[in-house]
Design an enzyme around this catalytic site. Structure first.
Site, short mmCIF file in Angstrom:
data_model
loop_
_atom_site.label_atom_id
_atom_site.label_comp_id
_atom_site.label_asym_id
_atom_site.label_seq_id
_atom_site.Cartn_x
_atom_site.Cartn_y
_atom_site.Cartn_z
N LYS A 27 0.85 -1.20 0.00
CA LYS A 27 0.00 0.00 0.00
C LYS A 27 0.88 1.24 0.00
O LYS A 27 2.05 1.18 0.39
CB LYS A 27 -0.95 0.01 1.20
CG LYS A 27 -0.33 0.16 2.56
CD LYS A 27 0.05 1.54 3.00
CE LYS A 27 -1.06 2.54 2.81
NZ LYS A 27 -0.55 3.89 3.23
N THR B 299 8.96 0.18 1.48
CA THR B 299 7.88 1.10 1.14
C THR B 299 7.01 1.38 2.34
O THR B 299 7.26 0.91 3.42
CB THR B 299 6.98 0.53 0.06
OG1 THR B 299 6.02 1.54 -0.24
CG2 THR B 299 6.25 -0.69 0.55
N GLU C 119 -0.24 9.24 -5.98
CA GLU C 119 -1.27 10.27 -5.87
C GLU C 119 -1.27 11.17 -7.10
O GLU C 119 -0.29 11.85 -7.38
CB GLU C 119 -1.04 11.07 -4.58
CG GLU C 119 -1.47 10.27 -3.35
CD GLU C 119 -1.03 10.88 -2.04
OE1 GLU C 119 -1.51 10.41 -1.00
OE2 GLU C 119 -0.21 11.82 -2.05
#
Lengths: 412, 412
Positions: free
Chosen positions: B186, B197, B283
């Site tokens: 995620k 990450t 994003e």
């Protein structure tokens, strides 16, 4: 609209004896806009500058450095500076160098001096050849309107994505005599100077020895243009030039004198003002942010942390939104690369509001207090590291939709 | 919408013998969304992980490290991992540590093991206290739906600003026996992992010795999660965990074996896939960019230059706009901090288009060729430094209006 930065008034900008300025509309990139500036200096002038550390430094920067280096060996002073916008003449290889040299040669012929007495500057798009013919063709018009009171037009002639010209004047009294100084700057994107800003020129009418001026320009840049960032992109063309025309009454020949201290202080203050104007007019800027990092072991680590905060897209977008999502500041401090930082001792303030205490949320911090500060257009983020007495300040702006729009459409 | 990254299909995700997954809607930040994940492991499992280098590392990261360190000294294996979204439990001081420990204690009691056999993870807003009561209250529901085929729900339960779940499976044959592996990840913002990450979990059913697994997780992270960046913001909570359940037939006890090489290669490939999914869902991302820097003196300088390009807001906005304003790439190379770089030898390619030759514009480069590549959704920027044979690759995305919108409104 620039953040709390009124457009300078032409009548407020003081002429500096010993320097005349002229501009032209040469159609470098677009027609009908001032895009060439010539600054002609008295033979008594000394000039010193600091330049970008970008390895892809532009052709004119290379030529400037060579001509200034020659200056230290020969006796021929710099007689003029020439600036074009619309094209950075960077990433242009040997052809770019030839174009910068041709510009110097053409202006030297018009002014009756040597090409090595000219300093060339360019700003604009990278990786495209400079239309040197159009630039050279514009020089006579610029020379025709050379006057001492042309500072406002000069500031306008060096603009690119700037929304307004940047210029300011000041005076300082030294031993009962007045030194007059006026400066201009430009830049709104690709701003994280690493020697100086995009372009800045500051002229003083004092007579200053070359080695003293070299010292003064570094001192002023380190406390002004070297402390600002908009997007972390260090330009290929950053240049900040300090010109002492020698036309006034004050003379400074030694760094270790009260005269030097007074003059350097005034020059630094005016440089700061010009640097702040760049941030206030940062691409898409809606907030002017001062980031003060204190109680560090050395200035270097304070600067690292200040720049880490200033470059964080997450911090910048939170300030754009006036959202006190202040954990993002802690994250940026944490990845700044200060590897032995004890975050358990760290304190964070937003103006007068104590946000984080000993590394965690201050129990007395209330969201509405953070919200109140975030809505202001001028905000100070203060970080106290509790490990020494060094400090550093960096100035920056927020990251807005308009930054993306401006840079997505820059060349159109 | 993620860039060329289809939503994983639940039926395609292979159960991994020795690990069961369960989720709950605990209302950590918002009601009616999966926000707690429990992963229960077989007693034969070994677990290894890499974590953020952010000095403000979150409370659960500190607890994970302590529990994994204990593992190397004691004999009690890790029995479960628990993840919550909605709150990062970072910048929360001693209260945050207590909350992470209380979570472990509560889950341990439900599963009948020690608190030190639990690894906790959190992701979400920083600088706010974790609502540990709601989290603990949600654990029984998560345990009630523990099954081996719950990977799709698990991937959904760890999402924050992700627009889609990230999961993938693979198998590898080793000496005629099959190793099955499935992973989830995620993250979409605050992504510039410096060990791993935001959150990644990869389970394999092989039996792998602890020291061998420690080696494998670092190797996989260095070629996957440690090569991606969205915004340069290294999170406080980055964690990548590799779980070898020991429930399958394959056993690896030594790094210096063909079995290790085959397994590590497969794990690395799947890690890369999971890491790419994060970038594709970055994003506001509209482009997936591969930045390959070649012919460097060492990997370190290649990575410096690749990250400098990947973090430049000007490069990222140009790609968003499909504007081949490629001089911005040269500028980013120039300020990457490789101080003896000879830019006069440098070559730049956009996919198959040769843009810059020997540091200047390639005379044969045509704007329409650059334009053609820029319009693609997948683009490779290739930089050849002509000073050695080292290379590095970094994956990133562009910077769009939506990045600003998402991060200006994150907490609302």
């Amino acid at each position: 609209m620039a953040v709390n930065s009124p457009i300078p008034v032409a009548a407020d900008l003081k002429p500096v004896a010993g320097i005349r300025l002229g501009y032209a509309e040469a159609g470098i990139r677009k027609p009908n806009r001032k895009d060439v500036l010539v600054m002609e200096l008295a033979p008594t002038a000394t000039v010193s500058g600091v330049f970008t550390t970008n390895r892809f430094c532009a052709a004119p920067v290379q030529v400037c450095k060579a001509h200034l280096e020659g200056l230290h060996m020969a006796s021929s002073p710099i007689r003029a500076l020439v600036v074009n916008t619309g094209n950075a003449n960077a990433g242009t290889g040997d052809a770019g160098l030839a174009a910068a040299n041709a510009t110097c040669a053409a202006l030297a012929e018009l002014l009756g001096c040597e090409a090595s007495q000219i300093l060339p500057f360019s700003t604009g798009v990278i990786l495209e050849q400079l239309p040197v013919d159009r630039l050279v063709a514009g020089l006579p018009a610029a020379i025709a309107n050379l006057t001492a009171d042309n500072w406002f037009n000069a500031a306008t002639a060096i603009m690119t994505t700037d929304t307004q010209p940047k210029a300011a004047s000041a005076t300082v009294e030294i031993n009962g005599k007045t030194v007059t100084m006026t400066g201009i700057s430009k830049g709104a994107g690709m701003i994280k100077p690493n020697m100086a800003t995009m372009l800045g020129y500051l002229a003083i009418d004092a007579k200053v020895a070359q080695n003293v001026l070299d010292h003064m320009v570094k001192q002023a840049a380190d406390k002004s243009f070297n402390c600002i960032t908009i997007d972390g992109d260090t330009s290929t063309n950053d240049s900040f030039m300090l010109i002492a025309t020698g036309a006034g009454e004050v003379e400074v020949n030694d760094v270790e004198t009260p005269e030097y201290v007074a003059l350097a202080e005034a020059v630094t203050a005016l440089s700061q003002k010009l640097a702040h104007m760049i941030i206030r007019d940062g691409e898409g800027a809606t907030k002017f942010m001062t980031i003060a990092v204190e109680e560090g072991r050395d200035v270097e680590e304070c600067r690292k942390i200040a720049y880490s905060i200033a470059h964080s897209p997450l911090v910048k977008t939170a300030f754009f939104a006036s959202d006190p999502n202040l954990g993002r500041i802690l994250a940026a401090i944490g990845y700044a690369g200060v590897n032995d930082l004890d975050v358990g001792k760290l304190n964070l303030y937003l103006d007068d509001v104590w946000v984080a205490k000993n590394g965690g949320r201050n129990p007395e911090y209330r969201e509405e207090d953070g919200q109140r500060i975030m809505k202001q257009s001028e905000i100070t983020i203060r970080v106290k590291l509790a490990r020494g007495d060094a400090a550093a300040t960096v100035w920056t702006c927020d990251l807005s939709h308009d930054y993306v729009s401006i840079n997505a459409d820059y060349r159109s």
